[in-house]
Design an enzyme around this catalytic site. Structure first.
Site, PDB file in Angstrom:
ATOM      1  N   ASP A   1       0.847  -1.180   0.000  1.00 19.60           N
ATOM      2  CA  ASP A   1       0.000   0.000   0.000  1.00 19.60           C
ATOM      3  C   ASP A   1       0.895   1.247   0.000  1.00 19.60           C
ATOM      4  OD1 ASP A   1      -2.262   1.654   0.156  1.00 19.60           O
ATOM      5  OD2 ASP A   1      -3.278   0.302   1.545  1.00 19.60           O
TER       6      ASP A   1
ATOM      7  N   GLU B   1     -10.719   6.491   4.527  1.00 18.81           N
ATOM      8  CA  GLU B   1      -9.715   5.892   5.402  1.00 18.81           C
ATOM      9  C   GLU B   1      -9.820   6.420   6.832  1.00 18.81           C
ATOM     10  OE1 GLU B   1      -5.962   4.746   3.585  1.00 18.81           O
ATOM     11  OE2 GLU B   1      -6.559   5.871   1.813  1.00 18.81           O
TER      12      GLU B   1
END
Length: 661
Positions: free
Chosen positions: A330, A535
Site C-alpha cells: 500500500d 480511510e
C-alpha cells in the site's frame, strides 16, 4: 491506499541526475558491476520474450535472464505520476506508475488527456534497452472514481445490500471499459475486507460484515478480468484476451476490517482459525477467479504488521493459496512500519521485501528506495532469489495483461467513458441497493409516494449535492461537496419523477418559521447523512448525522409526513428519531445516478430489493456487534429489508409491507 500528493517543483534533468548520482555514490564501488548493461545489440526482435506465440512462463524466463539487478529493482518500483519524469523512468527502469487521489494531469482532465499522459510514460519505457512497458495503476473502487465524468457506482456497502452477483459482474465489466478508455490497465479493486465494526473509516469499502456476502460480491473480479476457463489453475493470474479487460487487485490482505475499536490501520487480535474463517476466505475465492494482484493491509495481526508478515504473505498466500500473481504494497507502507513513520527505512524495506511484497508503492521518495535496495541486495540481506521471484510475478502479470503487445491506450474506447448504458447500470445498482427500514405508522403506509401530490417538500443537506451522495474516493481522495462530477442529484431525480402539476419545494434546512408559513405539503422527503471521508479520516466513535441532520428530522417530521433517506457509508445513530418519521430508507453512498435510482423506487416504479449487509445498531456502546454475537440486540438485524409489494398494493389486496430477513 493513501493519496496525499506532495507538491513539488518539476526538477530539471540535471537536477534529477545529480540527486541520483550522489544517492548511490557511497556504494558505487560495490554496485558498479550491477549497473553494467549487456550490449543492446544482443536484444533482437527475435528474442523469445517478444514473441506472443511463446508460452507466458517461457517469455518471463527469457526476459528475466536478460535483466540486470538494476533493471530488476526498477520493475519493483511504483512511483506517483507527479515524479514520473521521462529521465526517471528511463534511467531507473521504473516498472509501474500510479496516481493518488489528489493527482491528475490537470483539473477536470479528459480521458484523452489521461491517455496522452500514460502513453507518454509508455513511449519512454518502450525506448529503454529491454522495452518493458510500465503498468499504470489507479484507485477505481466504485467506477473510475478519480476522473470527472465517469460513471460512479454505489460504494461497496450498498452493493452488498443488493446481493446480486450478476450485477457485480456487469459493474466490473463497465468499470474495466471506462478505466481502459483513459489508458489505465490496473485498478486497485476490489476491496474484499469484511468490516466487523462500522466505526472503521473504510467500512463503506466493505460489502458486508458477513463473510459469505463478501465472497459472493467478489464476483466483480470476473467482470474486471474476464471469466477464466474451467481448467484454470487456482492462484494463477488471469486476464481475458482482447484488450477489453483489466487486472484486478484484491485488497487488503488481510484482517483490515477487524481491527480493535474499528480504528484504521490498527491491530486485529484473533486466532488464525478466526482470521481465516472471517477475513481470508474471500481471498480463496479470488484465487479461483485468477485475481492478478493482491494488496497488503496497513493493519497488524496480533501485533505484527501485515506488510512484514512472512507467514501470512508467503507461507499462506503465496504457498498455501498458490498465488502466482503480483503482491503489492500500500501507499508508503515501508515508512508506516514504524512509529513515527520512516524511523528505520532500511530495516523496513528489508522486512517488507523478505516477507513477500513484490512491488513497492513508493510513491515519491524513489531515490531512497533504489539506494537502499541496492545496498540490501549487494550486502546479501535480500537474496537474489527473492528479487527474481518478485520480478517473475511482475513480468507474468504484464505478459498476461498483454502490455507487451498493447502498451498504448485504446482510443477507440473513449466513447465508453461515462456511457449511457453504464449510467443505466449504475441506476439499477442504486435501485437494488436501497433498503426500506420503515414504512408507515401502524397500517397506514407512506410508500410508494404519490407522483401526483399537489405540493411536496424536499429538505436536507444531502438532497442536492453530487459530492455528498458519492462520498469519499470521488474525484479527490476524501471526496467533497458540490457538483464535483457529472450526475443526477436526489432532488433532480424527484423533480423528474413527479407530475408536471406537482410543486416541488426545496429548503435545505427548514425552520419553524418556514413550516408555519408553508403548511400545505402532502409529504416531505428529508435527505440527510454523513459528510464525505476516506480511510482514517472517517474513523468515528459517534456515528452521528452531519450538518444538523438530526435537527432537520426533528423539526420537519413533527409537522409533515416524512420519508427520511439516509446517505451514509454505514449505519448511524437513528433509534432516537425513528418514531418521528413515517418511512426510513438507507441509501448508503449511491453515486452519480442516485437521483434517478432513488426516484424509481420511492415512487413505486420498482419495489425495494436491498437487505441490510450490516447490522444496524441501536447505540454505539453496543459496538462491535455482528450477527451471531451473544449481545446481539440491533435496531435492525443483518438481512432486514421491507418491501412495498407493489403488485398487491395495486390490486388492493395488502395493507402492510413485508420483510425478508
Amino acid at each position: 491506499m493513501k493519496t496525499i500528493e506532495t507538491q513539488r517543483d518539476k526538477p530539471s534533468y540535471d537536477h534529477v541526475r545529480v540527486r541520483c548520482h550522489y544517492s548511490v555514490l557511497h556504494y558505487l564501488c560495490i554496485l558498479l558491476p550491477l549497473f553494467l548493461f549487456p550490449s543492446a545489440s544482443a536484444i533482437t526482435a527475435e528474442a523469445p520474450y517478444k514473441d506472443p506465440s511463446f508460452p507466458i512462463e517461457a517469455r518471463v524466463s527469457d526476459l528475466l535472464s536478460r535483466m540486470t539487478i538494476k533493471e530488476k529493482i526498477g520493475q519493483m518500483a511504483q512511483i506517483d505520476r507527479s515524479v514520473a519524469f521521462p529521465e526517471v523512468i528511463r534511467e531507473l527502469a521504473i516498472g509501474s506508475v500510479l496516481n493518488g487521489g489528489e493527482s491528475a494531469p490537470e483539473p477536470g482532465a479528459t480521458p484523452a488527456m489521461w491517455a496522452d499522459m500514460i502513453d507518454g510514460y509508455q513511449k519512454v519505457a518502450m525506448s529503454t534497452r529491454l522495452q518493458i512497458p510500465v503498468i499504470y495503476g489507479t484507485d477505481a473502487i466504485h467506477g473510475h472514481n478519480n476522473i470527472v465524468g465517469a460513471t460512479i457506482f454505489p460504494h461497496n456497502i450498498g452493493l452488498g445490500a443488493a446481493r446480486d452477483e450478476d450485477l457485480m459482474v456487469r459493474i466490473g465489466r463497465a468499470t474495466a471499459l471506462e478505466v481502459l478508455a483513459t489508458g489505465v490497465p490496473y485498478p486497485f479493486a476490489p476491496c474484499i475486507a469484511v468490516c466487523r465494526d462500522p466505526r472503521w473509516g473504510r467500512c463503506y469499502e466493505s460489502y458486508s460484515e458477513d463473510t459469505e456476502i463478501v465472497r459472493r460480491m467478489a464476483k466483480i473480479i470476473v467482470g474486471l478480468q474476464g471469466l477464466p476457463p474451467t481448467n484454470h489453475t487456482s492462484g494463477y493470474p488471469f486476464v481475458a484476451k482482447g484488450g477489453r479487460y483489466v487486472m484486478g487487485c484484491a485488497k487488503h490482505f488481510t484482517g483490515d476490517g477487524g481491527t480493535e475499536g474499528g480504528v484504521d490501520e490498527n491491530n486485529t487480535v484473533t486466532t488464525y482459525k478466526e482470521l481465516y474463517r472471517i477475513h481470508m476466505l474471500p481471498y480463496k475465492d479470488a484465487m479461483a477467479m485468477g485475481v492478478s494482484s493482491v494488496m497488503a493491509s496497513f493493519s497488524s495481526w496480533n501485533g505484527v504488521k501485515m506488510h512484514a508478515n512472512h507467514f501470512l504473505l508467503t507461507k499462506i498466500l503465496k504457498q498455501q493459496m498458490s498465488f502466482k500473481g503480483l503482491l503489492i504494497s500500500d501507499w508508503e507502507a515501508v515508512e508506516r512500519l514504524t512509529n513515527p513513520p520512516g524511523l528505520n527505512y532500511t530495516h523496513g524495506l528489508k522486512a517488507v521485501i523478505n516477507a513477500g511484497i513484490d512491488m513497492i508503492m513508493i510513491p515519491f521518495e524513489y531515490e531512497k528506495f533504489f539506494t537502499t535496495m541496492h545496498f540490501l541486495v549487494s550486502s546479501g540481506q535480500i537474496p537474489i532469489s527473492r528479487i527474481d521471484d518478485a520480478v517473475t510475478r511482475i513480468l507474468r502479470v504484464k505478459f498476461i495483461l498483454g502490455l507487451f503487445e498493447r502498451p498504448m491506450a485504446d482510443r477507440s474506447l473513449f466513447g465508453m467513458f461515462g456511457h449511457k448504458k453504464h449510467r443505466e447500470l449504475a441506476r439499477e445498482a442504486v435501485r437494488k441497493s436501497l433498503v426500506l427500514l420503515k414504512n408507515g405508522k401502524g397500517d397506514e403506509k407512506l410508500l410508494p409516494l404519490s407522483k401526483n401530490a399537489p405540493k411536496i417538500l424536499v429538505a436536507g443537506s444531502h438532497a442536492h449535492n453530487i459530492g455528498y451522495q458519492c462520498g469519499g474516493w470521488t474525484i479527490t481522495w476524501q471526496g467533497s461537496s458540490g457538483n464535483t462530477t457529472k450526475g443526477i442529484t436526489i432532488l433532480e431525480g424527484i423533480k423528474k419523477a413527479v407530475s408536471k402539476q406537482t410543486q416541488v419545494v426545496f429548503e435545505e434546512r427548514p425552520d419553524e418559521k418556514f413550516l408555519s408559513e408553508n403548511n400545505d405539503f402532502s409529504y416531505a422527503i428529508v435527505v440527510v447523512g454523513e459528510l464525505p471521508y476516506a480511510e482514517f479520516n472517517g474513523d468515528s466513535k459517534e456515528l452521528r448525522l452531519a450538518l444538523d441532520g438530526e435537527e432537520t428530522i426533528k423539526t420537519l417530521c413533527s409537522k409533515v409526513k416524512c420519508l427520511v433517506i439516509i446517505v451514509s457509508g454505514r449505519p448511524v445513530v437513528m433509534e432516537p428519531y425513528v418514531d418521528m418519521m413515517e418511512a426510513l430508507v438507507a441509501a448508503w453512498l449511491p453515486g452519480s445516478e442516485a437521483g434517478n435510482g432513488i426516484a424509481d423506487v420511492i415512487f413505486g416504479d420498482f419495489d425495494f430489493h436491498g437487505k441490510l449487509s450490516r447490522t444496524w445498531f441501536r447505540r454505539v456502546d453496543q459496538l462491535p456487534m455482528n450477527y451471531g454475537d451473544s449481545h446481539y440486540d440491533p435496531l435492525y438485524p443483518l438481512g432486514f429489508g421491507l418491501q412495498m409489494n407493489l403488485s398487491l398494493l395495486k390490486s388492493g389486496n395488502v395493507t402492510s409491507s413485508s420483510s425478508t430477513v
